[in-house]
Design a protein around this motif. Structure first.
Motif, PDB file in Angstrom:
ATOM      1  N   GLN A  44      12.652  -1.040  -7.598  1.00 21.83           N
ATOM      2  CA  GLN A  44      11.307  -1.242  -7.616  1.00 21.83           C
ATOM      3  C   GLN A  44      11.088  -2.701  -7.082  1.00 21.83           C
ATOM      4  O   GLN A  44      11.925  -3.476  -7.494  1.00 21.83           O
ATOM      5  CB  GLN A  44      11.198  -1.349  -9.213  1.00 21.83           C
ATOM      6  N   VAL A  45      10.185  -3.075  -6.345  1.00 19.14           N
ATOM      7  CA  VAL A  45       9.823  -4.396  -5.543  1.00 19.14           C
ATOM      8  C   VAL A  45       9.560  -5.385  -6.965  1.00 19.14           C
ATOM      9  O   VAL A  45       8.575  -4.950  -7.899  1.00 19.14           O
ATOM     10  CB  VAL A  45       8.827  -4.219  -4.742  1.00 19.14           C
ATOM     11  N   GLU A  46       9.778  -6.400  -6.941  1.00 13.65           N
ATOM     12  CA  GLU A  46       9.391  -7.533  -8.005  1.00 13.65           C
ATOM     13  C   GLU A  46       8.098  -7.790  -7.999  1.00 13.65           C
ATOM     14  O   GLU A  46       7.664  -7.961  -9.233  1.00 13.65           O
ATOM     15  CB  GLU A  46      10.387  -8.965  -7.827  1.00 13.65           C
ATOM     16  N   ARG A  47       7.632  -7.925  -6.861  1.00 10.83           N
ATOM     17  CA  ARG A  47       6.007  -8.444  -6.766  1.00 10.83           C
ATOM     18  C   ARG A  47       5.318  -7.277  -6.213  1.00 10.83           C
ATOM     19  O   ARG A  47       5.745  -6.647  -5.124  1.00 10.83           O
ATOM     20  CB  ARG A  47       5.914  -9.675  -6.231  1.00 10.83           C
ATOM     21  N   GLY A  48       4.089  -6.880  -6.639  1.00 13.32           N
ATOM     22  CA  GLY A  48       3.350  -5.762  -5.947  1.00 13.32           C
ATOM     23  C   GLY A  48       3.265  -4.477  -6.410  1.00 13.32           C
ATOM     24  O   GLY A  48       2.237  -3.843  -6.246  1.00 13.32           O
ATOM     25  N   GLY A  49       4.234  -4.040  -7.532  1.00 10.95           N
ATOM     26  CA  GLY A  49       4.248  -2.846  -8.071  1.00 10.95           C
ATOM     27  C   GLY A  49       4.795  -1.706  -7.341  1.00 10.95           C
ATOM     28  O   GLY A  49       4.811  -0.556  -7.655  1.00 10.95           O
ATOM     29  N   GLU A  50       5.207  -1.918  -6.260  1.00 12.02           N
ATOM     30  CA  GLU A  50       5.869  -0.808  -5.430  1.00 12.02           C
ATOM     31  C   GLU A  50       7.180  -0.236  -5.903  1.00 12.02           C
ATOM     32  O   GLU A  50       7.832  -1.247  -6.469  1.00 12.02           O
ATOM     33  CB  GLU A  50       6.035  -0.990  -4.104  1.00 12.02           C
ATOM     34  N   LYS A  87       0.744   2.503  -5.808  1.00 15.26           N
ATOM     35  CA  LYS A  87       0.043   1.724  -6.854  1.00 15.26           C
ATOM     36  C   LYS A  87      -1.435   2.131  -6.783  1.00 15.26           C
ATOM     37  O   LYS A  87      -2.157   2.020  -7.829  1.00 15.26           O
ATOM     38  CB  LYS A  87       0.061   0.176  -6.256  1.00 15.26           C
TER      39      LYS A  87
END
Length: 175
Positions: free
Chosen positions: A76-82, A109
């Protein structure tokens, strides 16, 4: 303009409309419908279930029987919600041999669900042709690549048809 010229033009316009409609349908199927097939309602943290659903449908459409995962990874990417999930599934081929299938899903997203991004059977017998310099030649390689693309599209259509007939046919192992 005479009558046969008008009829010929109408025929060409009708043929062009059929071609545009066919290409549009393939684009819609490949870009919107198929990637989400059966994955609606699976939450982001339910990536194991999403991968299980995806691999069972894809391998069944290729004539393989899913056995188990050799590995499965989630990021899970920390920023962006991907978020991304990928793994290699061990399968049994019809001839009894072991085959591996690569599954790669991504969390959309925009759509709020898992989508199939890229998946294929790994190291099929005809893959070695890409690494043979002289045989079959550049046109043979292009023909093989096109046949693989069309074969994957046919497998996706088979999977969608099977899922449409019986959506409960793709059970999760409860992971």
């Amino acid at each position: 303009m005479n009558r046969s010229g008008r009829n010929l033009r109408r025929l060409l316009y009708a043929l062009l409309a059929v071609i545009v409609l066919g290409v549009g349908t393939l684009v819609w199927f490949g870009a919107w419908y198929y990637p989400a097939l059966g994955l609606t309602g699976v939450p982001k943290d339910g990536y194991r279930r999403a991968m299980d659903i995806a691999v069972r449908g894809m391998t069944a459409s290729e004539g393989l029987a899913f056995q188990d995962w050799d590995f499965r990874k989630f990021r899970q990417v920390e920023r962006g919600g991907e978020a991304y999930a990928w793994g290699a599934a061990r399968c049994r081929a019809r001839d009894g041999s072991t085959s591996f299938y690569w599954v790669y899903l991504e969390w959309s997203k925009k759509r709020g669900q898992w989508l199939r991004n890229f998946s294929e059977e790994l190291a099929t017998p005809d893959d070695e042709i890409y690494f043979t310099r002289t045989s079959p030649g550049q046109f043979g390689r292009a023909r093989l690549a096109l046949s693989k693309i069309l074969g994957q599209l046919a497998a996706h259509v088979r999977e969608a048809r099977a899922f449409g007939r019986n959506p409960q046919d793709l059970p999760s192992s409860g992971l």
